[in-house]
Design a protein around this motif. Structure first.
Motif, short mmCIF file in Angstrom:
data_model
loop_
_atom_site.label_atom_id
_atom_site.label_comp_id
_atom_site.label_asym_id
_atom_site.label_seq_id
_atom_site.Cartn_x
_atom_site.Cartn_y
_atom_site.Cartn_z
N UNK A 103 4.98 4.66 -5.79
CA UNK A 103 5.95 4.01 -4.63
C UNK A 103 5.81 4.84 -3.26
N UNK A 104 5.50 4.31 -2.08
CA UNK A 104 5.29 5.12 -0.90
C UNK A 104 6.73 5.75 -0.61
N UNK A 105 6.77 6.93 -0.03
CA UNK A 105 7.91 7.69 0.13
C UNK A 105 8.27 7.77 1.51
N UNK A 106 7.79 7.04 2.33
CA UNK A 106 8.24 7.08 3.83
C UNK A 106 7.69 5.66 4.41
N UNK A 107 8.42 5.05 5.34
CA UNK A 107 8.22 4.08 6.04
C UNK A 107 6.92 4.25 6.97
N UNK A 108 5.96 3.86 6.87
CA UNK A 108 4.67 4.16 7.48
C UNK A 108 3.59 2.93 7.84
N UNK A 109 2.63 3.21 8.88
CA UNK A 109 1.69 2.37 9.24
C UNK A 109 0.34 2.81 8.95
N UNK A 110 -0.57 2.13 8.47
CA UNK A 110 -1.71 2.66 7.92
C UNK A 110 -2.61 2.79 9.37
N UNK A 111 -3.06 3.77 9.92
CA UNK A 111 -3.80 3.86 11.08
C UNK A 111 -5.26 4.26 10.91
N UNK A 112 -5.81 4.76 9.69
CA UNK A 112 -7.26 4.92 9.21
C UNK A 112 -7.72 3.45 8.97
N UNK A 113 -9.14 3.38 9.58
CA UNK A 113 -9.78 1.98 9.32
C UNK A 113 -10.14 2.08 7.95
N UNK A 114 -10.33 3.14 7.20
CA UNK A 114 -10.67 3.33 5.87
C UNK A 114 -9.98 4.38 5.23
N UNK A 115 -8.89 3.76 4.75
CA UNK A 115 -7.69 4.83 4.21
C UNK A 115 -7.69 5.16 2.89
N UNK A 116 -8.63 4.43 2.03
CA UNK A 116 -8.78 4.71 0.74
C UNK A 116 -10.38 5.70 0.59
N UNK A 117 -10.10 6.20 -0.58
CA UNK A 117 -11.39 6.89 -0.79
C UNK A 117 -11.62 7.20 -2.29
N UNK A 135 7.94 0.78 -1.27
CA UNK A 135 6.82 -0.46 -1.85
C UNK A 135 5.93 0.10 -2.81
N UNK A 136 5.28 -0.62 -3.71
CA UNK A 136 4.40 0.07 -4.94
C UNK A 136 3.18 -0.26 -4.03
N UNK A 137 2.37 1.00 -4.29
CA UNK A 137 0.97 1.04 -3.76
C UNK A 137 -0.10 1.03 -4.80
N UNK A 138 0.34 1.31 -6.06
CA UNK A 138 -0.82 1.58 -7.00
C UNK A 138 -0.08 1.91 -8.29
N UNK A 139 -0.98 2.69 -9.17
CA UNK A 139 -0.33 3.19 -10.51
C UNK A 139 -1.22 4.54 -10.70
N UNK A 140 -0.53 5.42 -11.52
CA UNK A 140 -1.03 6.63 -12.14
C UNK A 140 -2.10 6.37 -12.71
N UNK A 141 -3.22 7.20 -12.27
CA UNK A 141 -4.59 6.97 -13.07
C UNK A 141 -4.62 8.22 -14.27
#
Length: 685
Positions: free
Chosen positions: A408-422, A482-488
C-alpha cells in the motif's frame, strides 16, 4: 562600426543598471550579436528564478517558489513561460524585467476558458508558435492545451484522440503541433484542423530505427529548421531523429543517461536535459559533450562544476544561451557561454533541500495492512551491504512480509517522474511515487504477475512469457492506502524517503507504533584499537591496553527493537567516543562526548562505507551467520559526508586513560562501554 558597438555596450550597461535598481537583473539581454560564439564554448550556470527566498515578494524572480518546474518556453521579447507541474498545476510567466505572475491554472482539474478559470493536471512540456500561442502538454489530463494571445485556454487534442500522458510538445514551420505521446511510445502531429496523425512509433515499447520504429517513453521533442524532429527517448537513453519522410534513426545513445527534454538551435546544434543531472550538446556525428552539470545536487558556477538535481526542460534563447528548468531544485537556471555573459549579478544564497518538515507533518505509515502496523523491521538506513571491494550503505527501511502481500502507498502523492518504475522483473523492481520509493515488489501486479487493470499503470504483456512491461504515468495521483503492487521473492519491502541518492532516515518521521525500548548492544570485548597500519594493538599492561601513536577505534555493536526476532540485528543511529583522565574527568577537547557518526541521511558516496565500517562488517544473504557492524568511530559521518579520522594519542600526556564509547539508536536508547588504556610514547627510529 566601433561607435555602434560602443553605443550597444553602453545601452546594455544602462539596462543592467536599471534592472539592478529594480532588483531584477535579466541575463537574456546580454547577448552581443557581434561577439562570435567560440566552438566548444565553456559554460557558466546561473540561477534565474525560484527558491522562494524569504523577504522577496512572490512576484519577483527569487521570491517565487516552484513545486515541479518542468516545461520551459521563451518568447522573442525575453518572456519565459514555465509549466509548474505536480502539486502546482499552473503556468507561470516571467517577464524580461523579472516580474513573475501566474498565467493560468493553480488548481488540479480539466477546464477550458478564460485564464482565471482554466485548470490543468501536471502540465509538462511547453512550446510557442509564431502567432504567440502557447501549447501545453497537459500530462495528467492526457491532453494538449492551447493558451491563445487573447487569454483563453482550449483543448486541441485529448484522450479522445488517443493521447496517453503526453509530456513533450513542439511546433514546426507549418504550424503543426508535434507531440511526444509518451505512454503510447510514439510521436504524433496535431494538424491545424485538429486531427491527430501518426509520425513515428506506436508499435509498442522498444528500440528500433527505420520506417517501423519503436520508442521507449519519449519525453521531449524539438523541430529543426529543415523539418527534422529530434526526440528525447528517455526510456532508451537516446536521442532519435525523425526525418521528414518518417524514417527514424538514432543520433546518440547515452547508456545510463536519461534525456527528458531536447532543444535545437538555429545553427542546428542539439541540446538535451538529462535526468541524471547533466546538460549536453549532441554533435551531428552523435558525439556527446557535457556542457554543464555532472553530479546531483545544487550549485551555480563553471559548467561541469555546477550541479543539477533533475533538469527537465530546455530552450535555446540565443547562441550560447540555454534556459533549463531544474525540477527537483525548484529553479529555473541559465546555462550560458562564459564569453557571452560578462554582466551578471549572482543569485542570493540558495540551498534547495527536501522539505523534511512538510513531510513530517503526518506520521509515516506502514506499507502493509493494517497501515497502523506494526511489522518487523529488518533493515535500517546506513547498514553495511556488499562484500570486500563493493561495500555500500543500505539506503532506507526494510519491512518484512511474505511474497504476494499487497503493498500500500503510505502517503498521498503525485507521480512526478516520467519513468517512475525501474528494474521491472528483477528482485530490485521499484517505483517512486512522490517523496517515497518502494522497492522489491511487483509494481501494479499480483503475485502471479497479472496486472490490476488500474489505468494509472501502463502495463503491456511480456513477449514469450516474459514479465510484463510496467510504467507509472507522470501525473498519476494516489491516496494513502492505495494498492500499488505485491511483495516479490525478496520477502520484504524497502522504503526510501527523500530525493534519490539523498534519502533521509525513514525512522525520523514517526513511524506509527514503531517501538524501541531496548538499548543497543556493544559486544563483550567489542572495542578494538587499531594502528594506522591496520594492525590491532594487543599489548596489555596492568589489564590495560597499551596505546601509542595515531589510532582508530573500532566498535562491534548493533541494535535490537521491540517485536523483532531475537536474532535480528539492526544498525545504530549515533556513535561517538570520549577520552577520560584517571579521575574520570574528560580531557581537553572531550568535555562532551564526541558524536562522530550519525545516520540521519543516506551517505552521498558508496566509498564512504570503507571509512565508516571496518573490514569484516556486512550482512549475510543466506545461511545462519550473524550480521556484523564494525564501526570505525574515529571516522566522521555528518549530513551524508564522511571523512577518515584518528585519535592522535601523541597529543596526550603518557599515562592511564579511559576510552568511553557511545552507541545509540534513533529512539534515544544509549549504551556506553569503557576501555582502560595506557598511553605510551614510542621512540621513532
Amino acid at each position: 562600426m566601433a561607435r555602434v558597438r560602443k553605443l550597444s555596450l553602453l545601452a546594455a550597461l544602462v539596462l543592467v543598471l536599471a534592472a539592478a535598481t529594480a532588483g531584477a537583473v535579466w541575463f537574456l539581454v546580454f547577448h552581443d550579436p557581434e561577439r562570435p560564439l567560440e566552438p566548444g564554448w565553456d559554460a557558466v550556470v546561473v540561477t534565474l528564478a525560484g527558491g522562494g527566498v524569504p523577504g522577496d515578494a512572490p512576484s519577483t524572480r527569487y521570491g517565487v517558489r516552484f513545486s515541479d518546474p518542468f516545461g520551459i518556453a521563451a518568447a522573442a521579447d525575453g518572456t519565459l513561460y514555465v509549466a509548474d507541474g505536480a502539486g502546482a498545476d499552473r503556468i507561470y510567466r516571467i517577464t524580461a524585467d523579472g516580474r513573475v505572475s501566474v498565467l493560468a491554472g493553480g488548481e488540479e482539474g480539466f477546464e477550458d476558458g478564460p485564464l482565471a478559470d482554466a485548470r490543468f493536471s501536471t502540465p509538462s512540456g511547453l512550446a510557442l508558435d509564431a502567432g504567440g500561442n502557447l501549447y501545453v502538454a497537459d500530462t495528467g489530463n492526457d491532453a494538449v492545451r492551447r493558451i491563445d494571445p487573447g487569454g483563453r485556454v482550449s483543448t486541441i487534442a485529448s484522450a479522445d484522440s488517443g493521447l496517453n500522458g503526453p509530456i513533450g510538445v513542439a511546433v514546426d514551420a507549418s504550424g503543426r503541433v508535434i507531440v511526444a505521446d509518451t505512454y503510447n511510445d510514439r510521436i504524433v502531429a496535431i494538424e491545424q484542423d485538429g486531427s491527430v496523425t501518426l509520425i513515428a512509433g506506436g508499435n509498442g515499447r522498444g528500440f528500433d530505427d527505420g520506417a517501423y520504429a519503436r520508442f521507449d517513453t519519449p519525453c521531449g521533442v524539438a523541430v529543426s529548421a529543415d523539418g527534422r524532429i529530434y526526440v528525447a527517448d528517455a526510456g532508451n537513453g537516446a536521442v532519435r531523429v525523425v526525418s521528414p519522410d518518417g524514417t527514424v534513426s538514432t543520433l546518440s545513445s547515452f547508456g545510463a543517461g536519461r534525456p527528458v527534454a531536447i532543444a535545437v538551435a538555429n545553427d542546428g546544434a542539439v541540446f538535451t536535459a538529462d535526468a541524471h543531472g547533466r546538460v549536453m550538446e549532441i554533435a551531428p556525428d552523435g558525439g556527446v559533450r557535457v556542457i554543464a552539470g555532472g553530479a546531483r545536487g545544487f550549485g551555480d558556477g563553471a559548467g561541469r562544476d555546477a550541479a543539477f538535481r533533475a533538469p527537465s526542460g530546455i530552450v535555446v534563447t540565443a547562441p550560447g544561451h540555454l534556459v533549463v528548468t531544474d525540477r527537483r531544485n525548484g529553479l529555473v537556471r541559465l546555462v550560458a557561454a562564459r564569453s557571452q555573459l560578462e554582466h551578471r549579478r549572482p543569485a542570493p544564497p540558495l540551498r534547495p533541500l527536501f522539505d523534511a518538515e512538510a513531510f513530517d507533518r503526518a506520521p509515516l505509515l506502514w506499507p502493509f495492512a493494517p497501515l497502523e502496523g506494526p511489522f518487523e523491521v529488518t533493515g535500517t538506513l546506513g547498514e553495511p551491504r556488499g562484500g570486500e571491494g563493493s561495500e555500500r550503505f543500505h539506503a532506507g527501511l526494510d519491512v518484512q512480509a511474505v511474497e504476494g502481500t499487497p503493498v500500500h502507498i503510505v502517503r498521498d502523492a503525485i507521480v512526478d517522474e516520467p519513468l517512475a518504475t525501474s528494474s521491472v522483473g528483477t528482485l530490485n523492481e521499484s517505483v517512486r511515487i512522490g517523496a517515497v520509493a518502494y522497492i522489491h515488489l511487483r509494481v501494479g501486479r499480483d503475485a502471479r504477475d497479472r496486472a490490476y487493470g488500474d489505468d494509472r499503470f501502463v502495463v503491456a504483456p511480456g513477449e514469450a512469457g516474459e514479465v510484463p512491461s510496467v510504467r507509472l504515468k507522470r501525473g498519476a495521483r494516489f491516496v494513502t492506502g492505495d494498492v500499488i503492487g505485491t511483495v516479490n521473492r525478496f520477502y520484504h519491502v524497502h522504503l526510501n524517503v527523500g530525493w534519490p541518492g539523498e534519502e533521509l532516515n525513514p525512522l525520523r518521521f514517526r513511524l506509527v507504533q514503531f517501538e524501541d525500548t531496548i538499548p543497543p548492544t556493544i559486544v563483550a570485548n567489542g572495542v578494538r584499537v587499531v594502528g594506522e597500519d591496520g594492525v590491532p594493538l594487543t599489548e596489555r599492561e596492568r589489564k590495560r591496553l597499551v596505546v601509542h601513536g595515531r589510532v582508530r577505534l573500532v566498535v562491534d555493536a548493533w541494535d535490537h527493537v521491540n517485536g523483532n526476532l531475537a536474532r535480528r540485528r539492526l544498525g545504530l543511529y549515533r556513535l561517538g567516543f570520549q577520552v577520560l583522565d584517571p579521575a574520570g574527568v574528560p580531557v581537553d577537547a572531550f568535555e562532551d562526548r564526541r558524536e562522530t557518526i550519525r545516520f540521519d541521511r543516506q551517505p552521498l558516496e558508496s566509498d564512504f562505507a570503507r571509512l565508516i565500517y571496518a573490514s569484516g562488517s556486512g550482512i549475510p544473504v543466506y545461511g545462519n551467520r550473524s550480521t556484523r557492524f564494525l564501526y570505525a568511530v574515529t571516522s566522521t559521518l555528518r549530513d551524508g559526508i564522511a571523512s577518515d579520522g584518528v585519535l592522535d594519542t601523541t597529543l596526550l600526556d603518557p599515562g592511564d586513560y579511559t576510552l568511553r564509547i557511545l552507541a545509540a539508536d534513533i529512539a534515544g536508547n544509549e549504551t556506553v562501554r569503557d576501555l582502560p588504556v595506557t598511553i605510551r610514547r614510542v621512540a621513532v627510529e
